[in-house]
Design a protein around this motif. Structure first.
Motif, short mmCIF file in Angstrom:
data_model
loop_
_atom_site.label_atom_id
_atom_site.label_comp_id
_atom_site.label_asym_id
_atom_site.label_seq_id
_atom_site.Cartn_x
_atom_site.Cartn_y
_atom_site.Cartn_z
N ALA A 296 19.33 -28.03 -22.45
CA ALA A 296 19.05 -26.75 -21.79
C ALA A 296 18.36 -25.78 -22.74
N PHE A 297 18.84 -25.75 -23.99
CA PHE A 297 18.22 -24.86 -24.98
C PHE A 297 16.78 -25.29 -25.27
N TRP A 298 16.61 -26.62 -25.45
CA TRP A 298 15.26 -27.13 -25.76
C TRP A 298 14.30 -26.83 -24.63
N LYS A 299 14.74 -27.06 -23.39
CA LYS A 299 13.85 -26.78 -22.26
C LYS A 299 13.54 -25.29 -22.17
N GLY A 300 14.54 -24.47 -22.52
CA GLY A 300 14.30 -23.03 -22.52
C GLY A 300 13.28 -22.61 -23.55
N GLN A 301 13.19 -23.35 -24.64
CA GLN A 301 12.22 -23.05 -25.68
C GLN A 301 10.88 -23.74 -25.45
N ASN A 302 10.82 -24.64 -24.48
CA ASN A 302 9.60 -25.42 -24.24
C ASN A 302 9.30 -25.50 -22.74
N ARG A 303 9.29 -24.36 -22.08
CA ARG A 303 9.03 -24.33 -20.65
C ARG A 303 7.52 -24.39 -20.39
N LYS A 304 7.12 -25.29 -19.52
CA LYS A 304 5.70 -25.43 -19.20
C LYS A 304 5.28 -24.37 -18.18
N ILE A 305 4.17 -23.73 -18.48
CA ILE A 305 3.54 -22.83 -17.52
C ILE A 305 2.10 -23.31 -17.29
N TYR A 306 1.47 -22.77 -16.27
CA TYR A 306 0.09 -23.15 -15.97
C TYR A 306 -0.77 -21.89 -15.95
N LEU A 307 -1.87 -21.96 -16.69
CA LEU A 307 -2.82 -20.86 -16.76
C LEU A 307 -4.04 -21.24 -15.92
N VAL A 308 -4.35 -20.42 -14.92
CA VAL A 308 -5.42 -20.74 -13.97
C VAL A 308 -6.57 -19.77 -14.16
N ASN A 309 -7.77 -20.33 -14.33
CA ASN A 309 -8.99 -19.53 -14.32
C ASN A 309 -9.64 -19.75 -12.96
N GLY A 310 -9.60 -18.71 -12.12
CA GLY A 310 -10.14 -18.83 -10.77
C GLY A 310 -11.59 -18.45 -10.64
N SER A 311 -12.27 -18.25 -11.77
CA SER A 311 -13.68 -17.86 -11.74
C SER A 311 -14.54 -18.98 -12.30
N PRO A 333 -2.38 -26.34 -18.80
CA PRO A 333 -0.94 -26.30 -19.08
C PRO A 333 -0.68 -25.67 -20.44
N TYR A 334 0.43 -24.99 -20.56
CA TYR A 334 0.78 -24.34 -21.83
C TYR A 334 2.30 -24.27 -21.90
N THR A 335 2.84 -24.28 -23.12
CA THR A 335 4.30 -24.27 -23.32
C THR A 335 4.72 -22.97 -23.97
N VAL A 336 5.76 -22.36 -23.40
CA VAL A 336 6.28 -21.10 -23.94
C VAL A 336 7.81 -21.16 -23.96
N ALA A 337 8.40 -20.22 -24.68
CA ALA A 337 9.85 -20.03 -24.61
C ALA A 337 10.16 -19.17 -23.40
N GLU A 338 11.25 -19.48 -22.73
CA GLU A 338 11.60 -18.70 -21.54
C GLU A 338 11.87 -17.25 -21.92
N GLY A 339 11.61 -16.39 -20.95
CA GLY A 339 11.75 -14.96 -21.15
C GLY A 339 10.56 -14.26 -20.52
N GLN A 358 8.40 -13.12 -15.52
CA GLN A 358 9.68 -13.59 -16.03
C GLN A 358 9.78 -15.10 -15.85
N VAL A 359 9.59 -15.80 -16.94
CA VAL A 359 9.71 -17.26 -16.92
C VAL A 359 11.15 -17.58 -17.30
N GLU A 360 12.00 -17.70 -16.31
CA GLU A 360 13.42 -17.89 -16.56
C GLU A 360 14.01 -18.86 -15.56
#
Length: 865
Positions: A296-311, A333-339, A358-360
């Motif tokens: 749970a801690f590791w996933k919280g520190q390595n949460r995947k997000i997606y960055l979209v360029n719509g142009s 795709p990009y990895t961030v810590a939750e928060g 809020q990536v939580e």
């Protein structure tokens, strides 16, 4: 015995009060250390103790076959307590009774009770001359692996009374101690008396000698055994035993023998293993808990997000300060810590506000939940959620996607496929159906498609902000700039355009709209000095073109010609010349200049659209369709719609039906979906209306306009001659369309002699034209003028054909003596398959009466570009 199947069943765990002694197993007749101990029978899963069932006493467990006897621990303890109490009672009553002491010693050995044995040793100290007591004492000492004391007690017994059974017991203790030479005289009677039940003793003596490397002595004992028991000489185990000693006679090699490994018994000791089973499950749970928390801690520190360029323009973002490049119309795709995650666009010219999300996820649910976090800083991407069902036969069509648009941050429910397509097939069983979900990014496509999306946003300020972002990201998007010009007050539009007026190379479209917006803000404004300075500081062709736009002829014509023929030429000047020829009704020349402009800027949608219009005006439908096929700037549905219009103009029924089928298939998709039927019916009605418009068929158009939506339009009300109602559908914010509609109403009002409507429409027309741009303001003055040259000047004015056709008809109605030439050009410019063309046909169903000559007084370049 416990039983386990595939790791599930019952099993012993823990050992306490362990006692082991060397003996022969009663089940397999093998020698070994037989253990007795307390244990717990557990229910196990994968051999992990889960539930304790009962406590038991294991009696004489064989290390070879694992067999043993067992009693419930309570029953064992009850029997033991009763036996010990009885034995101690007799000894207490008569401490000098040899039988009582001997029986008590036997009880201590039987129940492996060393504590009781220690007490009995004290009582036996004065009984050294009692053969029975000393024999029992020596046997007990041997049982508890106390060899020296056992030998001494057994010697005392033999001193008091010679007894072969005591001799054998003493010999066994000497052998266990590793002294076969002392044991030899003690078992001689076995040979002499041929005592077969005691032959185990010389056998043990042989193995002891082999263990100590005394092979000569071992062979001597074997000879004596064969002499006394000749039947053993032919048995295979004994032959093998003899061969071992003969082989190692000279080497003295020690031979390990299982029988004579003296046990290292643990006498009545509690062991740590007795508690282990009870801590196994808690330990596993604790370990699982720690692993779970770690995940749970590791996933919280390595949460995947997606960055979209719509142009369609690459730009850079900073994710919590870390720079990331976003490619056009792509998902990164990009990895961030939750928060709290902050995504900023550093480029100041783009003016895109930072997006915070809020990536939580709940800590305890984190390993099992994977929501999809999407950041779209520009807000221009289409984020869609879709469901697909797989089945062996007749799977239902995919669901209608749930579309997200216009926001910078989305938190979506977990899906099976994140920004990847559904698999073409999945394995299913029988009538089983499998449902999968995905989230994906869809580029918004053309500017027209984006504008349609913007209209779905309820808050106008958000529409404007997204449109501004698109314009900043794609500054050559003239359509988007035009939409903003309609939506924003002139002052706000001017302020917005000033952001990029100093860009190099020149953003021509921004300057064009800036010039128009400045005119709308102040019709008397003179921008020539500003643009003369720009030409002076940067004398490139586009700067000259911009100066020509706000200059009067002949200076405007000279600048336009210079910039269109310079090296390199200004594509905008060539486009402008083509547009001017189009406004004069000289379509071949217009096509030449516009085609050249498109070749210079093939991605410019505005250039393409005007060239296509010129093909339509000239009746070059094949070229029109070929140009559409070669264009990627227009959506497939829009291209098919334009082709359908051209086919209708040609009255090519076969091509029209083919195009309609393509259009329907494109909208419907590869799989028929009954839910799409209402939309397809509405689509067919829209296609019928398109064909009716292109063919100029008023009756067909009216027949198709049956629903409330179709009737709630200016065109329907105008064609039914409900002119007052038609005026309510005109929005001054629509700019040029409003000018067309008020012009049409003015023509209709004059024809119907409706003075009130004529005055109102004339007033609205003059007001709108006077504040739209320089050319239309000039046209407004010419319409009001009584000068006989005004109509001629209007003919030569560079006003876009859509509006000019209406203005020419108004001028023709007001100046009958010049009406023929004015009406002829007006009808020639009425080539667009739109509702205005249909309305013009309604009030002026005439064809050009004369062929318009090329006007010698118009100073335009006549040389092909």
């Amino acid at each position: 015995m416990p039983t386990v199947i595939n790791g599930v069943g019952t099993w012993y765990y823990g050992k306490r009060n362990v006692h082991g002694f060397k003996s022969i197993c009663e089940f397999c007749n093998r020698a070994g250390v037989l253990e007795s101990y307390d244990t717990t029978l557990f229910f196990v899963v994968v051999f992990v103790p889960i539930i304790p069932l009962n406590k038991q006493r294991i009696i004489k467990r064989c290390p070879s076959c694992q067999k043993h006897r067992v009693l419930g621990l309570k029953q064992w303890q009850k029997i033991k307590n009763e036996s010990v109490t009885e034995a101690l009672g007799k000894v207490t009553q008569n401490p000098h009774d040899s039988d009582a002491i001997s029986n008590a010693l036997l009880t201590a050995s039987s129940f492996q009770d060393e504590e009781l044995f220690e007490k009995l040793i004290v009582l036996s100290e004065g009984k050294t001359g009692d053969a029975k007591v000393q024999a029992a004492l020596g046997s007990a000492y041997g049982y508890f692996n106390r060899r020296e004391e056992a030998i001494e007690a057994l010697k005392n017994s033999l001193r008091a009374r010679d007894d072969n059974s005591v001799r054998e017991l003493l010999a066994d203790n000497y052998l266990r101690k590793g002294e076969p030479e002392n044991a030899r005289p003690l078992y001689q009677h076995v040979f002499d008396e041929r005592k077969g039940e005691s032959v185990w003793l010389p056998n043990n003596a042989i193995e002891t000698c082999q263990r100590l490397g005394m092979h000569q002595e071992a062979l001597e004992i074997m000879e004596a055994r064969e002499a006394a028991f000749p039947e053993y000489a032919r048995q295979k185990p004994f032959l093998k035993q003899k061969a071992v000693s003969q082989k190692n006679l000279t080497t003295g090699k020690r031979i390990a023998t299982a029988h004579l490994i003296d046990s290292e018994q643990v006498r009545n000791r509690p062991t740590s293993s007795s508690r282990r089973p009870y801590i196994v499950l808690p330990a596993i749970l604790l370990l699982g808990f720690l692993i779970y928390v770690s995940i749970a801690f590791w996933k919280g520190q390595n949460r995947k997000i997606y960055l979209v360029n719509g142009s369609s323009k690459a730009y850079e973002v900073a994710v919590n300060g870390e720079k990331v490049s976003l490619n056009p119309n792509r998902v990164t795709p990009y990895t961030v810590a939750e928060g709290t995650v902050r995504v900023e666009v550093p480029a100041p010219e783009l003016k895109i506000d930072a997006v915070e999300g809020q990536v939580e996820t709940p800590f305890w649910e984190r390993p099992f939940t994977n929501p999809v976090f999407v950041f779209n800083p520009d807000g221009l991407g289409l984020i869609e959620e879709e469901t697909a069902t797989y089945a062996l036969n007749n799977p239902p069509p995919n669901s209608v996607p749930n579309v997200h648009f216009g926001k910078g941050f989305y938190q979506l429910i977990p899906v099976d496929y994140e920004f990847e397509p559904f698999p073409a097939s999945l394995t299913v069983k029988g009538s089983q159906t499998v449902t999968k979900k995905r989230v994906y990014f869809e580029p918004v496509g053309t500017t027209e498609a984006l504008l349609n999306r913007l209209e779905t946003i309820q808050i106008p300020a958000e529409q404007i902000e997204l449109a501004k972002r698109r314009a900043r990201l794609q500054p050559d998007d003239f359509v988007m700039l035009g939409w903003l010009k309609l939506k924003l007050p002139p002052a706000e539009m001017v302020d917005f355009l000033k952001e990029r007026l100093e860009d190099k190379p020149i953003l021509v479209d921004w300057h064009r709209v800036y010039q128009m917006s400045r005119f709308q803000l102040d019709p008397k404004v003179d921008l020539r000095s500003e643009y003369e300075q720009r030409v002076k500081s940067d004398p490139n062709p586009d700067a000259k073109y911009l100066l020509a736009r706000i200059s009067d002829d002949p200076e405007a014509a000279r600048l336009m010609e210079e910039s269109s023929k310079s090296t390199p030429p200004s594509a905008y000047s060539q486009y402008s010349l083509g547009y001017r020829y189009l406004a004069l009704g000289q379509f071949p020349e217009a096509i030449q200049w516009l085609d050249s402009a498109v070749k210079l800027k093939p991605a410019n949608v505005q250039f393409q659209n005007v060239l296509w219009n010129a093909y339509l005006a000239a009746g070059q439908y094949d070229k029109f369709q070929s140009a559409l096929d070669q264009s990627n700037a227009t959506a497939p549905t829009a291209r098919l719609l334009l082709k359908l219009q051209a086919a209708a103009r040609k009255n090519d029924l076969v091509l029209m039906q083919n195009l309609r089928n393509q259009f329907t298939a494109l909208v419907r998709g590869p799989v028929a979906n009954p839910a799409m039927n209402p939309a397809l019916a509405k689509l067919n009605q829209a296609l019928d209306l398109t064909v009716a418009l292109a063919a100029g068929n008023i009756n067909r158009f009216m027949a198709l306009s049956r629903d409330v939506e179709s009737q709630s339009t200016f065109a329907y009300q105008f064609l039914t001659e409900k002119y007052q109602e038609a005026s309510t559908y005109i929005d001054a914010r629509d700019g040029r369309s409003a000018i067309e509609y008020w012009g049409l109403l003015n023509l209709a009002a004059r024809k119907k002699k409706n003075q009130i409507l004529e005055n109102e429409s004339w007033k609205q027309l003059q007001e709108l034209m006077s504040h739209e741009d320089r050319q239309l303001a000039r046209a407004a003055e010419l319409l009001k003028s009584n000068d006989e040259s005004a109509p001629k000047q209007l003919l030569n004015l560079y006003v876009e054909p859509d509006i000019k056709r209406v203005l020419l008809l108004i001028a023709a109605d007001r100046t009958p003596n010049q009406a023929t030439e004015l009406r002829t050009l007006a009808l020639k410019l009425n080539y667009m398959p739109d509702v205005t063309a249909l309305c013009i046909k309604k009030i002026s169903d005439e064809k050009p009466a004369v062929k318009l000559p090329r006007r010698p007084d118009i100073k335009l370049p006549d040389k092909k570009p």
